[in-house]
Design a protein around this motif. Sequence first.
Motif, short mmCIF file in Angstrom:
data_model
loop_
_atom_site.label_atom_id
_atom_site.label_comp_id
_atom_site.label_asym_id
_atom_site.label_seq_id
_atom_site.Cartn_x
_atom_site.Cartn_y
_atom_site.Cartn_z
N LEU A 53 7.61 -34.02 -36.82
CA LEU A 53 6.83 -35.21 -37.17
C LEU A 53 5.76 -34.87 -38.21
O LEU A 53 5.29 -33.74 -38.30
N GLN A 54 5.35 -35.88 -38.96
CA GLN A 54 4.19 -35.74 -39.82
C GLN A 54 2.95 -35.58 -38.94
O GLN A 54 2.91 -36.08 -37.81
N PRO A 55 1.91 -34.87 -39.41
CA PRO A 55 0.72 -34.63 -38.57
C PRO A 55 0.13 -35.89 -37.94
O PRO A 55 -0.25 -35.88 -36.77
N GLU A 56 0.06 -36.99 -38.72
CA GLU A 56 -0.52 -38.21 -38.15
C GLU A 56 0.34 -38.78 -37.03
O GLU A 56 -0.18 -39.34 -36.04
N ASP A 57 1.67 -38.65 -37.15
CA ASP A 57 2.57 -39.13 -36.10
C ASP A 57 2.51 -38.20 -34.88
O ASP A 57 2.54 -38.66 -33.73
N ALA A 58 2.39 -36.90 -35.14
CA ALA A 58 2.26 -35.94 -34.04
C ALA A 58 0.96 -36.19 -33.27
O ALA A 58 0.92 -36.09 -32.03
N ALA A 59 -0.10 -36.55 -33.99
CA ALA A 59 -1.38 -36.83 -33.34
C ALA A 59 -1.27 -38.05 -32.43
O ALA A 59 -1.89 -38.10 -31.36
N GLU A 60 -0.48 -39.04 -32.83
CA GLU A 60 -0.28 -40.23 -32.00
C GLU A 60 0.46 -39.86 -30.72
O GLU A 60 0.15 -40.37 -29.64
N VAL A 61 1.45 -38.98 -30.84
CA VAL A 61 2.17 -38.51 -29.65
C VAL A 61 1.22 -37.78 -28.71
O VAL A 61 1.23 -37.98 -27.49
N MET A 62 0.37 -36.93 -29.28
CA MET A 62 -0.60 -36.18 -28.48
C MET A 62 -1.56 -37.12 -27.76
O MET A 62 -2.02 -36.83 -26.66
N ASP A 63 -1.85 -38.24 -28.40
CA ASP A 63 -2.76 -39.22 -27.79
C ASP A 63 -2.09 -39.94 -26.62
O ASP A 63 -2.76 -40.36 -25.68
N ASP A 64 -0.75 -40.06 -26.67
CA ASP A 64 -0.02 -40.76 -25.61
C ASP A 64 0.18 -39.90 -24.37
O ASP A 64 0.06 -40.38 -23.24
N ILE A 65 0.50 -38.61 -24.56
CA ILE A 65 0.86 -37.76 -23.43
C ILE A 65 -0.40 -37.29 -22.70
O ILE A 65 -1.50 -37.36 -23.24
N PRO A 66 -0.27 -36.82 -21.44
CA PRO A 66 -1.43 -36.33 -20.69
C PRO A 66 -2.18 -35.24 -21.44
O PRO A 66 -1.57 -34.41 -22.12
N TRP A 67 -3.50 -35.23 -21.29
CA TRP A 67 -4.36 -34.31 -22.04
C TRP A 67 -3.96 -32.86 -21.81
O TRP A 67 -3.88 -32.08 -22.75
N VAL A 68 -3.71 -32.49 -20.55
CA VAL A 68 -3.40 -31.08 -20.25
C VAL A 68 -2.11 -30.65 -20.92
O VAL A 68 -1.99 -29.51 -21.38
N GLN A 69 -1.15 -31.56 -21.04
CA GLN A 69 0.11 -31.25 -21.70
C GLN A 69 -0.10 -31.10 -23.21
O GLN A 69 0.44 -30.17 -23.84
N ALA A 70 -0.91 -31.99 -23.77
CA ALA A 70 -1.20 -31.91 -25.21
C ALA A 70 -1.96 -30.62 -25.53
O ALA A 70 -1.68 -29.96 -26.55
N PHE A 71 -2.88 -30.24 -24.67
CA PHE A 71 -3.67 -29.02 -24.90
C PHE A 71 -2.77 -27.79 -24.91
O PHE A 71 -2.91 -26.91 -25.77
N ARG A 72 -1.83 -27.71 -23.98
CA ARG A 72 -0.93 -26.56 -23.92
C ARG A 72 -0.03 -26.49 -25.15
O ARG A 72 0.30 -25.41 -25.65
#
Length: 450
Positions: A53-72
């Motif tokens: 994904l493009q960084p902006e699209d990846a950031a949107e995915v990170m915003d959707d998923i649980p924080w702990v999962q995004a952090f890992r």
Amino acid sequence: MHENRPWENLKSLIDINSAAEVKNYLDELKSEDIVGAVSHLDSERRLKLLTLLQPEDAAEVMDDIPWVQAFRLLEELSSKEAAAIISEMRSDDQADFLSEMDDADAEAIIEEMPPEEAENIRKLIRYDPDCAGGLMITEFLSFDESSVVGDVTNDLRENAKKYEDYNLQYIYVTSGSRFVGVLRMRDLLLSQPNTSLSKIVLSNARTVQDDDSLEALISFFDTYDFYGVPVLNSKNELLGVVLRKHIRETEAEIANVEHLETQGIVGGEELRTMPIMVRSRRRLSWLSVNILLNIMAASIIAFYQETLSSVIALAVFLPIISDMSGCSGNQAVAVSLRELSLGVVKPFEVFRVWLQEASVGLLNGLVLGLLIGIAAWLWKSNVYLGLVVGGALTINTVVAVSLGGTIPLVLKRMKVDPALASGPILTTVTDMFGFFLALTFAGMMLSELS
């Protein structure tokens, strides 16, 4: 296509390296479906998804998923890849992720970010995450009071792309870097183009300080129904804006962590996609201690085994006395934790809390003791059995709510997490005391019970 299993479709698209189709497919999914689909991917495919994904699209995915999962996931990316994604996030989210990383890892990512953004994020991560400075966003509209309405509206049109994710309900007016007041968008649009902002600004706007605590911010938004509030430093300089919704989200996250801790899940949020050893270690840290505490409670029964063997009917009521007292105590724990989080009660107010809980415990204990006493009497046609179990439950209920109300305050004062430690302590003491009361009373009336 798998309509009810979006992760199967996502896996297929990732495996064929189809970046455009992956993005289009994610755009079709609801947020909860994205969470489910990403959670079902193995770690290798999750990383590949972010790199496709493009960084902006990846950031949107990170915003959707649980924080702990995004952090890992961020931890597993290269510094350059992580920096590209973090640059597309809100400033408060940037600070949340980077402040949780090791200093060396965080600095490596910051070094890959644009200089101006890197300088801003370094300032933010110096704040405590649970104060106004750590919770504020730095994406806001600010204009000098010498500007006129026409200048502002022209700037909004020319930078529409840049401002599309900004909160445009308010514009913040400054004099140099010093905060002057707030300008409502309605007042801006209804004013003449040559009107100076200094003439239409609301100069008596409420503000908070950058070191104000989360408790103070919760209290502020409970009092004022504002969308957000400006954050100032000691020099009256405008640093950022704390949004109401972000405070409510933080409050909910803390409540969720406290709930998990009361159930023996330590170390924060747990997902089944996390490494099994991490999940096991977190659970065992509480369960292993609980074994020792339960052995202590069981020792009371062992000490009174002769009494119990003589009045075997007590074996039926001991778990009831233990469970009902524990439930009453946990209710008191929940109220104390909530009042501590809201700032309604302070850790030094132990005696006041004890008096309030003891009165409720006495009333509830009498009602519950009467009910179980009548049940015991009707079952065995022995009024003394009813007196034993009813009296034990009544007294133990008072003890349980007294401890449940005061233990969180004492632990908070000792700098120990009250959500984590209150439950095991309460359970052990109420079990031991309940067994002790019932078996002691039975021993005193043994001739009438046998």
